[in-house]
Write an enzyme that holds these catalytic residues in place. Structure first.
Site, mmCIF file in Angstrom:
data_model
loop_
_atom_site.group_PDB
_atom_site.id
_atom_site.type_symbol
_atom_site.label_atom_id
_atom_site.label_comp_id
_atom_site.label_asym_id
_atom_site.label_seq_id
_atom_site.Cartn_x
_atom_site.Cartn_y
_atom_site.Cartn_z
ATOM 1 C CB ILE A 30 65.517 74.198 -30.830
ATOM 2 C CG1 ILE A 30 65.737 74.942 -32.268
ATOM 3 C CG2 ILE A 30 66.468 73.397 -30.093
ATOM 4 C CD1 ILE A 30 66.172 75.924 -31.947
ATOM 5 C CD GLU A 31 64.845 72.793 -25.324
ATOM 6 O OE1 GLU A 31 65.070 71.394 -25.000
ATOM 7 O OE2 GLU A 31 65.769 73.945 -24.977
#
Ligand code: CA
Length: 401
Positions: A127-128
């Site tokens: 996600i990052e």
């Protein structure tokens, strides 16, 4: 009367120094003055004159794109289901499983050292930065200097800039390689410099904590941060569950074994563990996906406070581990926007059940207030804020006057 542009510059705290002739100095004069004033503070923190000069050598002025990002304030509150579509896409799951296979040994070693499951670490990484593929290419020093010079959010970014310079002084990374996103989050794990200094680790043993080019350091830094935030290795983040007919939502926290005894079942058909505490989380209201979340859900929110983010991390981790898609459908009815959420906060405060900020943000505090209101009104206490609920709260306020 000042020009519109001058008013804007003053509003940004970027008003350039005015020369004796009354004309603005060079456009970046204010920025250079900011950098000059920063130098003694950096040196007081142990940053050498050479490191400081090298950090700013290629930076001639603020980044207009970064400043523009600070002005983007949407009234549109993105629903959790929209966020999940992007954050837990089929492509991301496929890429994540491939990365998990390629890095299996490293992940096992990190899991053993920090007590955080490999799938959770991978989910954060995915996600990052999409597993390191999109870590952001902006100069961290320039982005932070721009935000600090503009005094965006007070002194926060000036402090982060000093932390970034400390990282350069330690030799973990070169100024040219220290990159990330517009608000100063760095590398594959998107740590702010202060988070990096407190939690990043050197896992591959080369003496540098490298969250930009080292997979091992990036993954281990995520795990170390979660451990420091209090990750409990004996608990999952949570489970999607089905509630039995007639379940009393007013009683929404307790032991997992207690929920099982009340007829709550995991949506995937597996058994709930017999230990650990949890609470019910209904981010789309009754009938939508319903979760039992543990204290580890709050640990995830320590990395990023958004409920949507935390749910995406948990669900992506499950999917990477071979788990199913969410079983229940998301709601399709009308939703509250930012203004609606602020109006609800105002109304719930007047009703005596909310004492948080009027910021239009849906989070645990507003959810708790909605539940209290619902319980008082004899409604199913799902904690979900809808236009119908706002209308009812406002109607009651009107009729009580
Ligand atoms: Ca390293």
């Amino acid at each position: 009367m000042p020009s519109r542009r001058a008013v804007l510059a003053a509003a940004l705290c970027l008003m350039p120094a005015v020369s004796r002739a009354g004309k603005p100095a060079a456009p970046n004069g204010g920025f250079q003055a900011f950098v000059a004033a920063l130098r003694p503070d950096a040196e007081a923190r142990g940053v050498s004159p050479e490191t400081f000069s090298a950090a700013f050598r290629d930076i001639t002025g603020p980044d207009a794109g970064v400043l523009a990002r600070t002005k983007q304030q949407s009234e549109f509150v993105r629903p959790v289901w929209d966020y999940l579509v992007g954050a837990v896409s089929a492509g991301r799951i496929t890429r994540g499983r491939a990365r998990a296979a390629a890095l299996a040994q490293t992940l096992k070693a990190i899991e053993n050292r920090y007590g955080v499951p490999a799938a959770i670490i991978l989910a954060f990484w995915g996600i990052e930065s999409d597993f390191g593929a999109s870590a952001g290419s902006l100069s961290t020093i320039r982005a932070l200097a721009t935000l600090a010079d503009a005094k965006h959010r007070g002194t926060l970014f000036r402090d982060e800039l000093l932390s970034a310079l400390t990282i350069l002084q330690r030799g973990d990374i070169t100024p040219g390689q220290m990159s990330g996103s517009w608000a100063g989050a760095m590398g594959q794990v998107q740590f702010l410099p202060s988070t990096y200094l407190a939690h990043a680790v050197d896992f591959d043993g080369d003496g540098r904590r490298d969250i930009w080019t080292s997979d091992a350091d990036s993954l281990a830094s995520i795990a170390a941060y979660l451990k420091d935030l209090g990750w409990d290795p004996t608990l999952s983040w949570g489970y999607e569950v089905r509630l039995p007919e007639g379940f009393d939502l007013a009683d929404y926290t307790g032991d997992l074994s207690g929920f099982a005894a009340r007829g709550v079942r995991r949506a995937d058909g597996k058994a709930l563990p017999g230990y650990g505490k949890a609470s019910l989380f209904l981010p789309g209201g009754l009938g939508a996906p319903t979760f039992l979340i543990t204290d580890n859900f709050e640990v995830i929110r320590g990395y990023n406070t958004s409920d949507s983010y935390a749910l995406a991390v948990g669900h992506l981790a499950d999917r990477l581990d071979g788990g199913p898609i969410l079983a229940a459908p998301w709601p399709t009815g009308p939703r509250l926007d930012g203004a609606g959420l602020r109006a609800l906060q105002t109304g719930l405060a007047a009703a005596g059940v909310y004492d948080g900020p009027t910021d239009g943000r849906a989070g645990p505090k507003l959810r708790e207030a909605v539940r209290r209101y619902q319980i008082g009104a004899g409604l199913p206490a799902d904690g979900y804020a809808t236009p119908a609920l706002l209308a009812r709260v406002q109607d009651r306020r009107g009729s009580s006057r």
